[in-house]
Design a protein around this motif. Structure first.
Motif, PDB file in Angstrom:
ATOM      1  N   GLY A 331       0.797  -1.223   0.000  1.00 52.13           N
ATOM      2  CA  GLY A 331       0.000   0.000   0.000  1.00 52.13           C
ATOM      3  C   GLY A 331       0.826   1.268   0.000  1.00 52.13           C
ATOM      4  N   ASP A 332       2.129   1.146   0.297  1.00 48.35           N
ATOM      5  CA  ASP A 332       3.013   2.318   0.277  1.00 48.35           C
ATOM      6  C   ASP A 332       3.418   2.629  -1.160  1.00 48.35           C
ATOM      7  OD1 ASP A 332       3.264   2.937   3.110  1.00 48.35           O
ATOM      8  OD2 ASP A 332       4.284   1.013   3.280  1.00 48.35           O
ATOM      9  N   ASP A 333       2.425   3.004  -1.961  1.00 50.70           N
ATOM     10  CA  ASP A 333       2.644   3.224  -3.390  1.00 50.70           C
ATOM     11  C   ASP A 333       2.549   4.693  -3.790  1.00 50.70           C
ATOM     12  OD1 ASP A 333      -0.050   3.700  -3.093  1.00 50.70           O
ATOM     13  OD2 ASP A 333      -0.715   2.166  -4.516  1.00 50.70           O
ATOM     14  N   GLY A 334       2.439   5.582  -2.802  1.00 48.90           N
ATOM     15  CA  GLY A 334       2.394   7.012  -3.088  1.00 48.90           C
ATOM     16  C   GLY A 334       1.038   7.540  -3.498  1.00 48.90           C
ATOM     17  N   SER A 335       0.005   6.695  -3.487  1.00 50.23           N
ATOM     18  CA  SER A 335      -1.300   7.132  -3.992  1.00 50.23           C
ATOM     19  C   SER A 335      -1.913   8.250  -3.152  1.00 50.23           C
ATOM     20  CB  SER A 335      -2.266   5.948  -4.074  1.00 50.23           C
ATOM     21  OG  SER A 335      -2.421   5.324  -2.814  1.00 50.23           O
ATOM     22  N   GLY A 336      -1.721   8.204  -1.840  1.00 41.11           N
ATOM     23  CA  GLY A 336      -2.260   9.269  -0.998  1.00 41.11           C
ATOM     24  C   GLY A 336      -1.618  10.607  -1.305  1.00 41.11           C
ATOM     25  N   ILE A 337      -0.307  10.593  -1.511  1.00 43.04           N
ATOM     26  CA  ILE A 337       0.408  11.816  -1.862  1.00 43.04           C
ATOM     27  C   ILE A 337      -0.062  12.325  -3.220  1.00 43.04           C
ATOM     28  CG2 ILE A 337       2.684  12.773  -2.410  1.00 43.04           C
ATOM     29  CD1 ILE A 337       3.854  10.713  -0.404  1.00 43.04           C
ATOM     30  N   ARG A 338      -0.200  11.419  -4.170  1.00 36.77           N
ATOM     31  CA  ARG A 338      -0.651  11.815  -5.511  1.00 36.77           C
ATOM     32  C   ARG A 338      -2.083  12.365  -5.487  1.00 36.77           C
ATOM     33  NH1 ARG A 338       4.147  12.621  -7.397  1.00 36.77           N
ATOM     34  NH2 ARG A 338       5.079  11.006  -8.717  1.00 36.77           N
ATOM     35  N   LEU A 339      -2.946  11.818  -4.642  1.00 42.63           N
ATOM     36  CA  LEU A 339      -4.301  12.364  -4.531  1.00 42.63           C
ATOM     37  C   LEU A 339      -4.242  13.827  -4.098  1.00 42.63           C
ATOM     38  CD1 LEU A 339      -6.184   9.371  -2.863  1.00 42.63           C
ATOM     39  CD2 LEU A 339      -6.815  10.443  -5.044  1.00 42.63           C
TER      40      LEU A 339
END
Length: 571
Positions: A331-339
């Motif tokens: 889950g540490d794929d950067g998706s939250g940062i990208r959102l």
């Protein structure tokens, strides 16, 4: 259901499945499938802290996680960094104050957060432990007083930082601040996958208070209205139960493969590759998911972890660390940062990585000396492992060798025998002594075998031995006299570089979205808040975003999540 026309971000360096936001005129323009006061994206340490504090404050909360929940918090060693006179410290007769904790952490955090925020973190640390205990988290109070990467299973409080190092003791009195969540002694020997002792009680407490938890829900887009306020999210999920169970089965199989060996042991990569192959099969099923629109009446919290498992993002922001071993979860794929970036949020410190080069235990490894590829020593060998790892990568091209002698090698093997060390500590020491160590009767011969400059290595040996004999605090890197021993032949050299084959170096990312430190609101390039959007944990810049010490990230997750919840709730 509103069907957004979101497209993938056009930047060639986006490296994410996160799409451009869905733009609507207002809330009434969307046919929402769910509606809650707060939508939490990513249900790990920061997510559960945000959710639980918000529920305590009377809000309705829905939490979405791309996988089963827990994040990196649940797989770690169950360490929370806390001080200032916590109830656990008092029970263990550990003297500490908030000012002393601040004086120490200022050396680690530097200027990554304001002094006001750091002081608040320290001042509220005892209350944080009380809050965790009130929610069902249990801590032990037996103390390990010496330097170690992780204590034996019988010990639950330890120095999980640099506080015992001479250079740090100049500014703050050492105090053990690593608080381990209680697990049975035999279970504790694993050292990893123990974070359930912290996460599970918080999760259960949140569920008991009415949390709606939706796992295997991937948030792909934020929903923004004409006033540029974030009013909801679009998530992808399996509405076919049979398909979901097949997906979960593949995920669980991959997780079992990843848990066979600790990440820092050789052989882990073999099982990790097999796990990745299984995960690819699971990923193929994701195309069959459906959309769900979820309204956030008061705010959206981004708490979906870092990006260490996104190799493309890592290569873009911090290529020096490509050879490191990812420490975290899929889950540490950067998706939250990208959102956050998809709606104008800005990031900071994205090139800041914590690389864990732990060499103690065995303590005798730390009593040798470390040199770079030029044969020069560059650090006190007994500093915290992440301090050593980052110095090695940032300033010495990721290359380093540990120099020992026969006496230290013999002592090291003794120190990890007979249950004196955890299994992974024992195995790592033995593997490197038996299979990785290069041996020579002379320092010049060792230099030749290691392809190091002989004269430089000889000078380092003489200088080190001179300080060891003097026992007068004369070591140039302020290593304590107690840990300085004269090194004589035969000599041993062990490769501890970032890419060392038998000495893996785990790493995690520390950068994230810039936020208003008082509220947790995401900031745009003009320093203004993105209305309705918050970030916490490793999605945001926080106390642990400069230099990592064990338990500080979890503590920051709890601190930042609860802080944002208070603002969202109007408290």
């Amino acid at each position: 259901m509103f069907q957004g026309e979101g497209m993938e971000q056009s930047s060639q360096n986006w490296f994410s499945s996160v799409e451009t936001p869905i733009k609507v005129t207002g809330r009434d323009a969307v046919s929402w499938d769910e509606s809650r006061d707060l939508v939490v994206v990513g249900f790990g340490g920061a997510g559960v802290a945000t959710a639980l504090q918000s529920l305590d404050n009377g809000l309705s909360v829905i939490a979405l996680d791309k996988f089963a929940g827990g994040g990196a918090t649940i797989i770690n060693g169950a360490v929370v960094y806390a001080g200032g006179g916590t109830s656990v410290q008092k029970e263990a007769d550990i003297a500490d104050t908030a000012d002393n904790m601040f004086n120490y952490l200022k050396q680690e955090a530097e200027d990554i957060v304001s002094d006001e925020t750091l002081r608040d973190f320290c001042d509220t640390s005892p209350e944080m432990i009380d809050w965790l205990q009130d929610k069902g988290v249990k801590f032990g109070s037996t103390v390990w007083h010496k330097k170690t990467s992780y204590p034996g299973p019988e010990y639950f409080v330890y120095h999980s930082d640099n506080s015992l190092a001479t250079s740090y003791k100049k500014h703050a009195t050492p105090a053990a601040r690593g608080h381990r969540g209680y697990v049975p002694i035999e279970e504790g020997r694993k050292a990893t996958n123990l974070g359930y002792s912290i996460f599970n009680p918080l999760k259960q407490s949140a569920l008991d208070k009415g949390l709606q938890l939706e796992t295997y829900h991937e948030v792909r887009q934020l929903v923004v209205d004409d006033n540029q306020e974030i009013i909801g999210v679009m998530a992808l999920y399996f509405d076919n139960e049979k398909l979901l169970k097949k997906y979960q089965k593949l995920k669980q199989r991959a997780e079992r493969l990843l848990m066979i060996l600790p990440p820092i042991l050789p052989g882990y990569n073999f099982f990790a590759k097999r796990a990745m192959a299984v995960l690819e099969k699971a990923k193929a099923l994701e195309a069959q998911r459906s959309q769900k629109m979820i309204e956030a009446k008061k705010g959206v919290m981004l708490s979906a972890g870092g990006f260490i498992y996104n190799a493309d993002m890592l290569n873009h922001y911090a290529p020096k660390y490509n050879a490191s071993l990812p420490l975290g979860t899929e889950g540490d794929d950067g998706s939250g940062i990208r959102l956050g970036q998809s709606v104008g949020g800005i990031t900071d410190n994205m090139d800041c990585i914590s690389a864990w080069r732990f060499i103690n235990p065995p303590l005798s490894f730390g009593r040798g000396f470390i040199v770079n590829k030029h044969g020069n020593r560059f650090i006190d060998e007994l500093v915290y492992g992440a301090t050593l790892g980052v110095e090695m990568v940032e300033n010495h091209e990721g290359k380093a060798w540990l120099i020992l002698d026969k006496n230290l090698v013999k002592a090291a093997l003794e120190e990890v025998s007979g249950g004196k060390a955890l299994n992974f500590q024992r195995d790592l020491a033995r593997l490197n002594v038996w299979f990785a160590a290069v041996k020579s009767p002379t320092i010049e011969g060792l230099a030749k075998k290691l392809s190091l400059p002989a004269e430089a290595l000889k000078v380092q040996l003489e200088t080190y031995n001179q300080a060891a004999r003097a026992q007068n605090g004369s070591d140039v890197y302020e290593k304590s006299d107690d840990d300085l021993v004269e090194i004589t032949g035969p000599f041993y050299g062990i490769d501890i570089s970032l890419d060392a084959k038998l000495f893996p170096c785990p790493a995690l990312t520390l950068g994230g979205l810039k936020i208003n430190e008082a509220t947790g609101q995401v900031l745009d390039e003009n320093g203004k808040v993105v209305k309705g959007l918050y970030a916490s944990g490793r999605n945001a810049i926080g106390v642990s975003s400069k230099n990592y010490v064990s338990g500080l990230s979890v503590a920051d997750c709890i601190f930042s999540g609860r802080r944002a919840a208070q603002h969202i709730s109007g408290h």
